[in-house]
Design a protein around this motif. Structure first.
Motif, PDB file in Angstrom:
ATOM      1  N   ALA A  78      15.119   9.172   9.056  1.00  0.00           N
ATOM      2  CA  ALA A  78      14.690   9.589   7.722  1.00  0.00           C
ATOM      3  C   ALA A  78      15.730  10.505   7.093  1.00  0.00           C
ATOM      4  O   ALA A  78      16.051  10.378   5.901  1.00  0.00           O
ATOM      5  CB  ALA A  78      13.335  10.293   7.806  1.00  0.00           C
ATOM      6  N   TYR A  85      15.274   7.023  -0.191  1.00  0.00           N
ATOM      7  CA  TYR A  85      13.838   7.187  -0.450  1.00  0.00           C
ATOM      8  C   TYR A  85      13.552   7.098  -1.946  1.00  0.00           C
ATOM      9  O   TYR A  85      14.184   7.767  -2.760  1.00  0.00           O
ATOM     10  CB  TYR A  85      13.353   8.533   0.090  1.00  0.00           C
ATOM     11  N   ASN A  86      12.586   6.256  -2.292  1.00  0.00           N
ATOM     12  CA  ASN A  86      12.170   6.070  -3.681  1.00  0.00           C
ATOM     13  C   ASN A  86      10.953   6.949  -3.958  1.00  0.00           C
ATOM     14  O   ASN A  86       9.882   6.726  -3.398  1.00  0.00           O
ATOM     15  CB  ASN A  86      11.827   4.594  -3.928  1.00  0.00           C
ATOM     16  N   TYR A  89       6.993   6.273  -4.555  1.00  0.00           N
ATOM     17  CA  TYR A  89       6.032   6.063  -3.485  1.00  0.00           C
ATOM     18  C   TYR A  89       5.860   7.347  -2.672  1.00  0.00           C
ATOM     19  O   TYR A  89       6.720   8.222  -2.682  1.00  0.00           O
ATOM     20  CB  TYR A  89       6.483   4.918  -2.575  1.00  0.00           C
ATOM     21  N   THR A  93       4.313   7.517   3.272  1.00  0.00           N
ATOM     22  CA  THR A  93       4.374   6.062   3.431  1.00  0.00           C
ATOM     23  C   THR A  93       5.753   5.640   3.904  1.00  0.00           C
ATOM     24  O   THR A  93       5.894   4.776   4.780  1.00  0.00           O
ATOM     25  CB  THR A  93       4.036   5.364   2.103  1.00  0.00           C
ATOM     26  N   TRP A  94       6.786   6.251   3.347  1.00  0.00           N
ATOM     27  CA  TRP A  94       8.166   5.954   3.743  1.00  0.00           C
ATOM     28  C   TRP A  94       8.391   6.343   5.203  1.00  0.00           C
ATOM     29  O   TRP A  94       8.997   5.577   5.973  1.00  0.00           O
ATOM     30  CB  TRP A  94       9.117   6.714   2.822  1.00  0.00           C
ATOM     31  N   THR A  97       6.732   3.898   7.524  1.00  0.00           N
ATOM     32  CA  THR A  97       7.492   2.646   7.567  1.00  0.00           C
ATOM     33  C   THR A  97       8.594   2.737   8.618  1.00  0.00           C
ATOM     34  O   THR A  97       8.774   1.817   9.429  1.00  0.00           O
ATOM     35  CB  THR A  97       8.118   2.343   6.193  1.00  0.00           C
ATOM     36  N   ARG A 176       3.446  -1.821   2.144  1.00  0.00           N
ATOM     37  CA  ARG A 176       4.820  -1.327   2.078  1.00  0.00           C
ATOM     38  C   ARG A 176       5.306  -0.881   3.452  1.00  0.00           C
ATOM     39  O   ARG A 176       6.465  -1.088   3.814  1.00  0.00           O
ATOM     40  CB  ARG A 176       4.927  -0.179   1.076  1.00  0.00           C
TER      41      ARG A 176
END
Length: 220
Positions: A78, A85-86, A89, A93-94, A97, A176
């Motif tokens: 990360a 990273y967007n 969202y 959640t990222w 993932t 996602r």
């Protein structure tokens, strides 16, 4: 219901929304600082999410030391990919993932495993009903049987159940994380419920009716 009660409820909801907005704003500031290389800001993000990520990873791989390693690896990845990273969202959640993909890679590697289920680490499922039921020995026994059945699900189905019920993610957010359409997530949840009902004994299956599953997705 008295008008005063309604107003009090509205105020409570407003305060909760304000608190969440403030938390999101603080998280956004931490992400921006971390992107600029501020190590303290990223450590704060790790502290905020490490327990949730570890619990998810542990439930997937069922090995404490491996879960620790994968959790650490997830945060390293990360940090390295923070610029990708967007912010449209949720940051969580990222992170899930990244953790999910690491879990899949780990599960695909052949390994010998032995160990016992430690239900104390995962808590209980939320059930609809009186609080005395939720606190009873029978409810704890039911939760243990349910989680044992969840452990036998396929990785995608297990992940969908964990993210939906333990993390409160919507089907769209789960899609996602898992890299699949929302309709596929709903299908996984539906099939997971069917398998769980088949696995659990008649007594547990009767109590299971009080737990909402795939049909909840239409409200997610």
């Amino acid at each position: 219901m008295p008008a005063g009660s309604i107003r009090s409820q509205d105020v409570g909801i407003d305060l909760l929304n304000v608190k969440k907005a403030m938390e999101r704003d603080e998280e956004t500031r931490l992400i921006r600082r971390a992107r600029r290389g501020n190590a303290d800001a990223f450590r704060a993000l790790v502290e905020a999410y490490k327990d949730r990520i570890f619990a998810f990873v542990w439930r997937m791989v069922r090995n404490h030391h491996e879960a620790e390693d994968l959790t650490q690896a997830a945060f390293v990845k990360a940090y390295e990919a923070l610029d990708s990273y967007n912010q449209r969202y949720a940051f969580s959640t990222w992170l899930f993932t990244i953790a999910y993909r690491l879990c899949l890679n780990s599960l695909r590697r052949p390994k010998a495993y032995c160990g016992e289920v430690d239900f104390a680490r995962i808590g209980n499922l939320e059930v609809d009903g009186p609080s005395d039921l939720a606190n009873s020995e029978e409810a704890r026994r039911l939760a243990g049987l349910i989680w044992a059945a969840v452990d036998r699900l396929k990785p995608a189905q297990k992940s969908a159940v964990l993210l939906f019920y333990r993390e409160g993610k919507s089907c769209e957010e789960i899609g996602r994380v898992l890299g699949m359409p929302t309709v596929t997530v709903k299908s996984h949840l539906h099939r997971a419920r069917a398998k769980l009902r088949q696995t659990l004994c008649a007594e547990v299956a009767e109590d299971w009716k009080g737990i909402r599953f795939a049909e909840d997705c239409q409200h997610a």
